[in-house]
Design a protein around this motif. Sequence first.
Motif, PDB file in Angstrom:
ATOM      1  N   PRO A  97      75.847 -37.605   4.937  1.00  0.00           N
ATOM      2  CA  PRO A  97      76.787 -36.682   4.294  1.00  0.00           C
ATOM      3  C   PRO A  97      76.375 -35.209   4.434  1.00  0.00           C
ATOM      4  O   PRO A  97      77.171 -34.317   4.168  1.00  0.00           O
ATOM      5  CB  PRO A  97      76.765 -37.105   2.831  1.00  0.00           C
ATOM      6  CG  PRO A  97      75.429 -37.693   2.620  1.00  0.00           C
ATOM      7  CD  PRO A  97      75.066 -38.316   3.926  1.00  0.00           C
ATOM      8  N   ALA A  98      75.134 -34.960   4.863  1.00  0.00           N
ATOM      9  CA  ALA A  98      74.653 -33.585   4.922  1.00  0.00           C
ATOM     10  C   ALA A  98      75.369 -32.780   6.011  1.00  0.00           C
ATOM     11  O   ALA A  98      75.891 -31.712   5.748  1.00  0.00           O
ATOM     12  CB  ALA A  98      73.146 -33.571   5.169  1.00  0.00           C
ATOM     13  N   TRP A  99      75.372 -33.275   7.229  1.00  0.00           N
ATOM     14  CA  TRP A  99      76.073 -32.624   8.328  1.00  0.00           C
ATOM     15  C   TRP A  99      77.093 -33.642   8.804  1.00  0.00           C
ATOM     16  O   TRP A  99      76.771 -34.487   9.633  1.00  0.00           O
ATOM     17  CB  TRP A  99      75.139 -32.295   9.479  1.00  0.00           C
ATOM     18  CG  TRP A  99      73.918 -31.552   9.078  1.00  0.00           C
ATOM     19  CD1 TRP A  99      73.864 -30.416   8.349  1.00  0.00           C
ATOM     20  CD2 TRP A  99      72.575 -31.890   9.404  1.00  0.00           C
ATOM     21  NE1 TRP A  99      72.583 -30.022   8.192  1.00  0.00           N
ATOM     22  CE2 TRP A  99      71.756 -30.917   8.841  1.00  0.00           C
ATOM     23  CE3 TRP A  99      71.974 -32.911  10.121  1.00  0.00           C
ATOM     24  CZ2 TRP A  99      70.383 -30.933   8.977  1.00  0.00           C
ATOM     25  CZ3 TRP A  99      70.620 -32.921  10.248  1.00  0.00           C
ATOM     26  CH2 TRP A  99      69.839 -31.939   9.683  1.00  0.00           C
ATOM     27  N   PHE A 100      78.308 -33.573   8.294  1.00  0.00           N
ATOM     28  CA  PHE A 100      79.215 -34.716   8.413  1.00  0.00           C
ATOM     29  C   PHE A 100      79.341 -35.318   9.802  1.00  0.00           C
ATOM     30  O   PHE A 100      78.881 -36.427  10.002  1.00  0.00           O
ATOM     31  CB  PHE A 100      80.601 -34.440   7.832  1.00  0.00           C
ATOM     32  CG  PHE A 100      81.558 -35.542   8.146  1.00  0.00           C
ATOM     33  CD1 PHE A 100      81.320 -36.821   7.709  1.00  0.00           C
ATOM     34  CD2 PHE A 100      82.654 -35.330   8.935  1.00  0.00           C
ATOM     35  CE1 PHE A 100      82.169 -37.860   8.017  1.00  0.00           C
ATOM     36  CE2 PHE A 100      83.512 -36.350   9.247  1.00  0.00           C
ATOM     37  CZ  PHE A 100      83.268 -37.616   8.780  1.00  0.00           C
ATOM     38  N   PRO A 101      79.899 -34.707  10.772  1.00  0.00           N
ATOM     39  CA  PRO A 101      80.021 -35.517  11.985  1.00  0.00           C
ATOM     40  C   PRO A 101      78.687 -35.717  12.686  1.00  0.00           C
ATOM     41  O   PRO A 101      78.376 -36.802  13.154  1.00  0.00           O
ATOM     42  CB  PRO A 101      81.004 -34.760  12.863  1.00  0.00           C
ATOM     43  CG  PRO A 101      81.167 -33.416  12.276  1.00  0.00           C
ATOM     44  CD  PRO A 101      80.583 -33.434  10.910  1.00  0.00           C
ATOM     45  N   GLY A 102      77.861 -34.677  12.735  1.00  0.00           N
ATOM     46  CA  GLY A 102      76.580 -34.785  13.419  1.00  0.00           C
ATOM     47  C   GLY A 102      75.596 -35.686  12.707  1.00  0.00           C
ATOM     48  O   GLY A 102      74.872 -36.455  13.336  1.00  0.00           O
ATOM     49  N   GLY A 103      75.543 -35.608  11.379  1.00  0.00           N
ATOM     50  CA  GLY A 103      74.631 -36.456  10.618  1.00  0.00           C
ATOM     51  C   GLY A 103      74.984 -37.924  10.713  1.00  0.00           C
ATOM     52  O   GLY A 103      74.107 -38.792  10.794  1.00  0.00           O
ATOM     53  N   LEU A 104      76.273 -38.214  10.703  1.00  0.00           N
ATOM     54  CA  LEU A 104      76.728 -39.597  10.835  1.00  0.00           C
ATOM     55  C   LEU A 104      76.348 -40.152  12.198  1.00  0.00           C
ATOM     56  O   LEU A 104      75.802 -41.262  12.300  1.00  0.00           O
ATOM     57  CB  LEU A 104      78.244 -39.671  10.628  1.00  0.00           C
ATOM     58  CG  LEU A 104      78.889 -41.027  10.871  1.00  0.00           C
ATOM     59  CD1 LEU A 104      78.405 -42.030   9.838  1.00  0.00           C
ATOM     60  CD2 LEU A 104      80.395 -40.908  10.835  1.00  0.00           C
ATOM     61  N   LEU A 105      76.593 -39.386  13.239  1.00  0.00           N
ATOM     62  CA  LEU A 105      76.241 -39.848  14.583  1.00  0.00           C
ATOM     63  C   LEU A 105      74.732 -39.991  14.753  1.00  0.00           C
ATOM     64  O   LEU A 105      74.256 -40.921  15.401  1.00  0.00           O
ATOM     65  CB  LEU A 105      76.807 -38.896  15.626  1.00  0.00           C
ATOM     66  CG  LEU A 105      78.334 -38.859  15.725  1.00  0.00           C
ATOM     67  CD1 LEU A 105      78.770 -37.786  16.708  1.00  0.00           C
ATOM     68  CD2 LEU A 105      78.866 -40.209  16.107  1.00  0.00           C
ATOM     69  N   LEU A 106      73.981 -39.073  14.172  1.00  0.00           N
ATOM     70  CA  LEU A 106      72.525 -39.152  14.251  1.00  0.00           C
ATOM     71  C   LEU A 106      71.986 -40.369  13.501  1.00  0.00           C
ATOM     72  O   LEU A 106      71.086 -41.061  13.984  1.00  0.00           O
ATOM     73  CB  LEU A 106      71.903 -37.863  13.701  1.00  0.00           C
ATOM     74  CG  LEU A 106      70.400 -37.716  13.845  1.00  0.00           C
ATOM     75  CD1 LEU A 106      70.006 -37.713  15.312  1.00  0.00           C
ATOM     76  CD2 LEU A 106      69.939 -36.438  13.173  1.00  0.00           C
ATOM     77  N   ALA A 107      72.554 -40.664  12.341  1.00  0.00           N
ATOM     78  CA  ALA A 107      72.117 -41.826  11.568  1.00  0.00           C
ATOM     79  C   ALA A 107      72.428 -43.129  12.297  1.00  0.00           C
ATOM     80  O   ALA A 107      71.597 -44.047  12.337  1.00  0.00           O
ATOM     81  CB  ALA A 107      72.786 -41.821  10.196  1.00  0.00           C
ATOM     82  N   LEU A 108      73.608 -43.221  12.902  1.00  0.00           N
ATOM     83  CA  LEU A 108      73.957 -44.432  13.645  1.00  0.00           C
ATOM     84  C   LEU A 108      73.155 -44.552  14.934  1.00  0.00           C
ATOM     85  O   LEU A 108      72.785 -45.657  15.339  1.00  0.00           O
ATOM     86  CB  LEU A 108      75.459 -44.451  13.934  1.00  0.00           C
ATOM     87  CG  LEU A 108      76.365 -44.615  12.724  1.00  0.00           C
ATOM     88  CD1 LEU A 108      77.820 -44.551  13.133  1.00  0.00           C
ATOM     89  CD2 LEU A 108      76.063 -45.887  11.969  1.00  0.00           C
ATOM     90  N   ALA A 109      72.855 -43.429  15.569  1.00  0.00           N
ATOM     91  CA  ALA A 109      72.028 -43.457  16.779  1.00  0.00           C
ATOM     92  C   ALA A 109      70.598 -43.891  16.457  1.00  0.00           C
ATOM     93  O   ALA A 109      69.966 -44.600  17.249  1.00  0.00           O
ATOM     94  CB  ALA A 109      72.033 -42.095  17.458  1.00  0.00           C
ATOM     95  N   ALA A 110      70.097 -43.472  15.294  1.00  0.00           N
ATOM     96  CA  ALA A 110      68.750 -43.888  14.893  1.00  0.00           C
ATOM     97  C   ALA A 110      68.693 -45.396  14.673  1.00  0.00           C
ATOM     98  O   ALA A 110      67.740 -46.065  15.080  1.00  0.00           O
ATOM     99  CB  ALA A 110      68.331 -43.151  13.633  1.00  0.00           C
ATOM    100  N   GLU A 111      69.723 -45.933  14.034  1.00  0.00           N
ATOM    101  CA  GLU A 111      69.749 -47.387  13.820  1.00  0.00           C
ATOM    102  C   GLU A 111      69.872 -48.133  15.143  1.00  0.00           C
ATOM    103  O   GLU A 111      69.189 -49.133  15.366  1.00  0.00           O
ATOM    104  CB  GLU A 111      70.909 -47.766  12.911  1.00  0.00           C
ATOM    105  CG  GLU A 111      70.929 -49.245  12.636  1.00  0.00           C
ATOM    106  CD  GLU A 111      72.260 -49.758  12.172  1.00  0.00           C
ATOM    107  OE1 GLU A 111      72.334 -50.968  11.900  1.00  0.00           O
ATOM    108  OE2 GLU A 111      73.226 -48.989  12.089  1.00  0.00           O
ATOM    109  N   ALA A 112      70.728 -47.638  16.026  1.00  0.00           N
ATOM    110  CA  ALA A 112      70.898 -48.289  17.326  1.00  0.00           C
ATOM    111  C   ALA A 112      69.601 -48.240  18.131  1.00  0.00           C
ATOM    112  O   ALA A 112      69.213 -49.233  18.753  1.00  0.00           O
ATOM    113  CB  ALA A 112      72.026 -47.624  18.103  1.00  0.00           C
ATOM    114  N   GLY A 113      68.941 -47.101  18.124  1.00  0.00           N
ATOM    115  CA  GLY A 113      67.683 -46.982  18.848  1.00  0.00           C
ATOM    116  C   GLY A 113      66.614 -47.906  18.309  1.00  0.00           C
ATOM    117  O   GLY A 113      65.870 -48.528  19.074  1.00  0.00           O
TER     118      GLY A 113
END
Length: 140
Positions: free
Chosen positions: A46-62
């Motif tokens: 929720p901190a940086w809406f589109p970028g934070g969401l993509l970063l969080a999902l990329a971290a899980e995928a990685g």
Amino acid sequence: MSGRTRPASSVLAQPLRPPSLGRAALYLALFVLGAATGVAGALLQPAWFPGGLLLALAAEAGLCLGAGRATGRRGGAVAPAAGWALAVVLLTTSRPEGDFLFAAGSGSYLFLLGGIAVAVMCATLAPVRQPGGGTARLRK
């Protein structure tokens, strides 16, 4: 029928054994790392809406895909995905005081559903146990 036949004790016919102590410790560490990734992603998205969401999902995928490839087994991808899911589900519950971490916005739902989709994809892409033997095709 001039070909080699497989012995009755092939790899797939053997019963499953419990994992070794080292492998169980590795899966437990991956589970805890997945839970930490879920908590960090819940705070970041929720901190940086589109970028934070993509970063969080990329971290899980990685984490899930890397763990599956590193262990060479599907359990390596499932362990961090299960830790992520447990941490995120526990964070969605509200406390008696009325505190909660996830807002009722589209970003939270995209994080929850996207994270589940990423976990399923990574567990599907992880390598599976293959029977031993040659690389030649079997004839009928």
